[in-house]
Design a protein around this motif. Sequence first.
Motif, PDB file in Angstrom:
ATOM      1  N   LYS A 226     -18.478  19.859  94.792  1.00 17.05           N
ATOM      2  CA  LYS A 226     -19.493  20.174  93.605  1.00 17.05           C
ATOM      3  C   LYS A 226     -18.515  20.619  92.779  1.00 17.05           C
ATOM      4  N   LYS A 227     -17.506  21.508  93.071  1.00 17.37           N
ATOM      5  CA  LYS A 227     -16.560  22.032  92.144  1.00 17.37           C
ATOM      6  C   LYS A 227     -15.813  20.984  91.133  1.00 17.37           C
ATOM      7  N   LYS A 228     -15.332  19.856  92.109  1.00 16.95           N
ATOM      8  CA  LYS A 228     -14.533  18.826  91.479  1.00 16.95           C
ATOM      9  C   LYS A 228     -15.580  18.258  90.324  1.00 16.95           C
ATOM     10  N   ILE A 229     -16.969  17.976  90.873  1.00 20.51           N
ATOM     11  CA  ILE A 229     -17.862  17.311  89.894  1.00 20.51           C
ATOM     12  C   ILE A 229     -17.965  18.004  88.669  1.00 20.51           C
ATOM     13  N   GLU A 230     -17.807  19.423  88.644  1.00 22.02           N
ATOM     14  CA  GLU A 230     -18.390  20.323  87.424  1.00 22.02           C
ATOM     15  C   GLU A 230     -17.115  20.431  86.944  1.00 22.02           C
ATOM     16  N   LYS A 231     -15.922  20.337  87.393  1.00 22.45           N
ATOM     17  CA  LYS A 231     -14.438  20.276  86.681  1.00 22.45           C
ATOM     18  C   LYS A 231     -14.559  18.906  85.896  1.00 22.45           C
ATOM     19  N   MET A 232     -14.748  17.909  86.355  1.00 21.27           N
ATOM     20  CA  MET A 232     -14.660  16.510  85.802  1.00 21.27           C
ATOM     21  C   MET A 232     -15.728  16.250  84.844  1.00 21.27           C
ATOM     22  N   HIS A 233     -16.998  16.839  85.102  1.00 17.44           N
ATOM     23  CA  HIS A 233     -17.939  17.073  83.903  1.00 17.44           C
ATOM     24  C   HIS A 233     -17.554  17.711  82.578  1.00 17.44           C
ATOM     25  N   GLN A 234     -16.974  18.919  82.857  1.00 14.72           N
ATOM     26  CA  GLN A 234     -16.376  19.633  81.689  1.00 14.72           C
ATOM     27  C   GLN A 234     -15.273  18.773  80.878  1.00 14.72           C
ATOM     28  N   ALA A 235     -14.447  18.325  81.692  1.00 17.11           N
ATOM     29  CA  ALA A 235     -13.184  17.500  81.037  1.00 17.11           C
ATOM     30  C   ALA A 235     -13.765  16.365  80.300  1.00 17.11           C
ATOM     31  N   ILE A 236     -14.828  15.588  80.862  1.00 17.02           N
ATOM     32  CA  ILE A 236     -15.449  14.445  80.129  1.00 17.02           C
ATOM     33  C   ILE A 236     -16.189  14.673  78.770  1.00 17.02           C
ATOM     34  N   ALA A 237     -16.711  16.187  78.777  1.00 16.95           N
ATOM     35  CA  ALA A 237     -17.560  16.737  77.859  1.00 16.95           C
ATOM     36  C   ALA A 237     -16.471  16.979  76.738  1.00 16.95           C
ATOM     37  N   ARG A 238     -15.334  17.743  77.104  1.00 19.83           N
ATOM     38  CA  ARG A 238     -14.373  17.760  76.101  1.00 19.83           C
ATOM     39  C   ARG A 238     -13.915  16.518  75.505  1.00 19.83           C
ATOM     40  N   ALA A 239     -13.616  15.483  76.133  1.00 18.31           N
ATOM     41  CA  ALA A 239     -13.115  14.236  75.960  1.00 18.31           C
ATOM     42  C   ALA A 239     -13.994  13.655  74.919  1.00 18.31           C
ATOM     43  N   LYS A 240     -15.345  13.761  74.916  1.00 16.68           N
ATOM     44  CA  LYS A 240     -16.235  13.137  74.101  1.00 16.68           C
ATOM     45  C   LYS A 240     -16.344  13.988  72.652  1.00 16.68           C
ATOM     46  N   SER A 241     -16.040  15.219  72.924  1.00 21.16           N
ATOM     47  CA  SER A 241     -16.028  16.094  71.669  1.00 21.16           C
ATOM     48  C   SER A 241     -15.003  15.774  70.705  1.00 21.16           C
ATOM     49  N   CYS A 242     -13.794  14.948  71.339  1.00 20.97           N
ATOM     50  CA  CYS A 242     -12.870  14.701  70.462  1.00 20.97           C
ATOM     51  C   CYS A 242     -12.927  13.443  69.519  1.00 20.97           C
ATOM     52  N   THR A 243     -12.209  13.143  68.430  1.00 20.87           N
ATOM     53  CA  THR A 243     -12.470  12.121  67.548  1.00 20.87           C
ATOM     54  C   THR A 243     -11.561  11.037  67.961  1.00 20.87           C
ATOM     55  N   VAL A 244     -11.949   9.938  68.522  1.00 24.23           N
ATOM     56  CA  VAL A 244     -11.180   8.912  69.093  1.00 24.23           C
ATOM     57  C   VAL A 244     -11.846   7.650  68.486  1.00 24.23           C
ATOM     58  N   ASP A 245     -11.193   6.532  68.738  1.00 30.55           N
ATOM     59  CA  ASP A 245     -11.372   5.100  68.224  1.00 30.55           C
ATOM     60  C   ASP A 245     -12.399   4.716  69.417  1.00 30.55           C
ATOM     61  N   CYS A 246     -13.825   4.401  68.821  1.00 34.01           N
ATOM     62  CA  CYS A 246     -14.885   4.148  69.754  1.00 34.01           C
ATOM     63  C   CYS A 246     -14.661   2.685  70.204  1.00 34.01           C
ATOM     64  N   ASN A 247     -13.832   1.930  69.525  1.00 31.65           N
ATOM     65  CA  ASN A 247     -13.646   0.627  69.948  1.00 31.65           C
ATOM     66  C   ASN A 247     -12.702   0.329  71.112  1.00 31.65           C
ATOM     67  N   ASN A 248     -11.804   1.394  71.277  1.00 37.65           N
ATOM     68  CA  ASN A 248     -10.954   1.513  72.406  1.00 37.65           C
ATOM     69  C   ASN A 248     -11.554   1.897  73.672  1.00 37.65           C
ATOM     70  N   VAL A 249     -12.519   2.957  73.317  1.00 36.44           N
ATOM     71  CA  VAL A 249     -13.147   3.181  74.542  1.00 36.44           C
ATOM     72  C   VAL A 249     -14.172   2.339  74.997  1.00 36.44           C
ATOM     73  N   ASP A 250     -15.029   1.387  73.832  1.00 40.48           N
ATOM     74  CA  ASP A 250     -15.725   0.496  74.425  1.00 40.48           C
ATOM     75  C   ASP A 250     -14.866  -0.656  74.896  1.00 40.48           C
ATOM     76  N   LYS A 251     -13.660  -1.024  74.320  1.00 37.35           N
ATOM     77  CA  LYS A 251     -12.930  -1.851  75.179  1.00 37.35           C
ATOM     78  C   LYS A 251     -12.531  -1.686  76.460  1.00 37.35           C
ATOM     79  N   LYS A 252     -12.303  -0.464  76.931  1.00 36.53           N
ATOM     80  CA  LYS A 252     -11.782   0.104  78.059  1.00 36.53           C
ATOM     81  C   LYS A 252     -13.286   0.040  79.127  1.00 36.53           C
ATOM     82  N   LEU A 253     -14.252   0.557  78.677  1.00 34.85           N
ATOM     83  CA  LEU A 253     -15.312   0.464  79.306  1.00 34.85           C
ATOM     84  C   LEU A 253     -15.899  -1.089  79.948  1.00 34.85           C
ATOM     85  N   ARG A 254     -15.749  -2.075  78.895  1.00 35.43           N
ATOM     86  CA  ARG A 254     -16.098  -3.461  79.170  1.00 35.43           C
ATOM     87  C   ARG A 254     -14.704  -3.797  80.150  1.00 35.43           C
TER      88      ARG A 254
END
Length: 615
Positions: free
Chosen positions: A223-251
Motif C-alpha cells: 500500500k505504501k508503494k501504491i501511495e508513493k507511485m500515486h503521488q509521483a504520477i500526480a506530480r508528473a501530470k502537473s508538469c507541462t509536457v508534450d501531450c503527443n509524446n505521452v499519447d504516443k507512449k501510451l499507444r
Amino acid sequence: MKATAPPAKRRRGPRLAVLALVFCSLLVPIAFLFNRFPAVYVTDERPEQEVILPERHSPVNEMKQPGRSDAKPDTQDAPEKISKIDNVPSRVITKPEVLPPPAIERAKQIPVPVSVQHRNGSSPNVNIRPPMVPSADELEKAKACQLEFGSYCLWSIEHKEVMKDAIVKILKDQLFVARSYYPSIAKLKGKEALTRELKQNIQDHERVLSESIVDADLPSFIKKKIEKMHQAIARAKSCTVDCNNVDKKLRQILHMTDDEAHFHMKQSAYLYNLGVHTMPKSHHCLNMRLTVEYFKSTTLDSDDSPVHKFNVPDSRHYVILSKNVLAASVVINSSVSSSEETRNVVFHVLTDAQNFYAMRHWFLRNTYRESVVSVINYEHIILENLPEFSMQQLYMPEEFRVFISSFERPTEKSRMEYLSVFSHSHFFIPEIFKDLKKVIVLDDDVIVQRDLSFLWNLDMGDKVNAAVKFCGLRMGQLRNLLGEATYDPQSCAWMSGLNVINLEKWREYNVTENYLQLLEKFRNNDDEVSLRAAALPISFLSFQNLIYPLDERLTLSGLGYQYGIEEEIIRTSTSLHYNGNMKPWLELGIPNYRKYWKRFLARDERFMDECNVSP
C-alpha cells in the motif's frame, strides 16, 4: 631423457556440434508454439477444417439449433486447412462426368416416434438459451478469433475468469501510466528528482509484479508503494509536457500489451488443440493392454463367433468407423440399450490395423445383449480384396468449420457453421459389404437414446442416403468450392452422424464410381491436406438428388462445440451427435453434455481401472 610428445590440440568440431544441438533443442519448443511442427499422436485424425465463403444475396434461413434444418450446427485444429474462396478462383475447370441421379419426387418425411416437450409452449426449434446481444465490436472480435483459432474461442469465452485481484490490477495500471510519462519528464530541466523518483517507483512495481501475480502473494508494504507511485504520477501530470509524446507512449504500450496478449492466446490455443487432438495417456494404455492381452488369450478368438450366424442381408446391420475403443463401445451400448429387440442386430466396426487387435479383444470380452459385433480391419480388407482402390487408409468422418460472410453487412450477417460429412472411406462401404442391402451408418461420437428400429421400415424410394438436412448452408453458397459441376443452388447441405444407406440403390447409381471421378477433379495433388479438403464438395456432389430428408428431431448435433443447449432438448432427442473438437471422452469435453455419454460407458472393466481411464 625421453622427449615428451606435445599435447594434442583440442578439436573444435565436437564442441561446435554440441553447441549447435543445444541451440536447436531450445528452438524446438518455440517452433511448436507457432504450430510449425503439428505432428502429434492423434485420437482419430479428424482435424477441424475451415472454409471461408462469401454470402452473395443467397436466401439462407438463419438457424438457432445445431444439426437441424432451422438450427445452427458444428473436431481437431492441428493444423486447420483453410480454403479462402473470396479471392481464389475455382480449381475445377471441367464438368465432372457423373452419371445423372434419378429425377423423382421428394419422399415424405416420417415422424420420429418420440414425444418432444417444450417449456411454455415454445417452438420445437428453439432449444438454445437466448444469448446476450453483443456489441458490434464484440462480434468483430469473436469473428476474428474464430477465424484464427477456431473452437478454442468458444471454449475460452465459456471458461473466461474475471480478474479478482484488484491490487495487482492497480499496480499494472500505475506502471503503464508511469512509463508513459517518464520519457517526457526525463527531458524537462529541473525535474531530475522527479525523474529519479519515477524511475525508482517503476523498478519497484516491476519487481513486485515479477514475483506476485495475485493479491495474496503481494508483500505487506504494497500500500505504501501504491501511495508513493500515486503521488509521483500526480506530480508528473502537473508538469507541462508534450501531450503527443505521452499519447504516443501510451499507444506504444497498448500495442505491446495487445501483442503480448495475442501471443499468450496463441499459446493457449495451441495447448487447447493439443489437448483435443492427442490421445490421452490412459486411452493409449488401454489400447496397449488390450492388444497384448489379445495375443495372450487366443481362446476367445474362435470360429464359433456368432457374427458368422448373423452376417445375412435380412439382419439389421450397423456400420461404425472408429479408431477409439471406448467411443465405439459407447455407440454400440447406447444403441442396444435403447432397442427393444436385439436378436438380429449386427454391428460392424471398421478400424485401422493399429487399433484392430485392441478393438477386437474388447468386443470379445464384452457382450451387448443378443446383438453381435464384428470388428473389421479396413486397411487389410481394402488391400487384399479391393487392390484397385488407392484409399487404403481409414479416414474418419470429416468435420468442417464454414465461415459465411456478407459483403453488404459483414458484422450482422457473417456467421460460422459447423458441418460433419462423409470421409473417403465411407464410399467403399458397399464394396466391403457386398451381400447387404441396407445399413445404418453411425459416427463414433454419437449416442442413441431412442429405439431406431423404425428406420429399417423406412421407404426411401429411389434415394440412397437418408440424412438430416442442414439448410443453414445451401449449395449455392459453395459454388466456389463446387466448381462447374451441375447442382441445385437452393438445395440444403446434409450432416453425417446417423445415416440410413440403401446399398442396392447405391450400386445401381454407381455412387462409388462417381465419387472416384469427382476425386480426380477435386484432388490437386497427393498431399493429405488436398485429399481431406476435397471431402466436402465430393460428399455433396456424390449424393445430389439422392438424399432422403430425415426428421430433424432424429439427431441433435453440436454437442462438441455449442454451449447452452437446454437439457430438456438433449433428453428428448433420439440421438446426440458430439461433432466438434470437445469430444465427450476428453477432459476438455463440455461437462453438461459428457454425462449423457458416460451413462453408456462400460463399468467394472479391469483394464480401464488399471489404466486409470475415467472420462
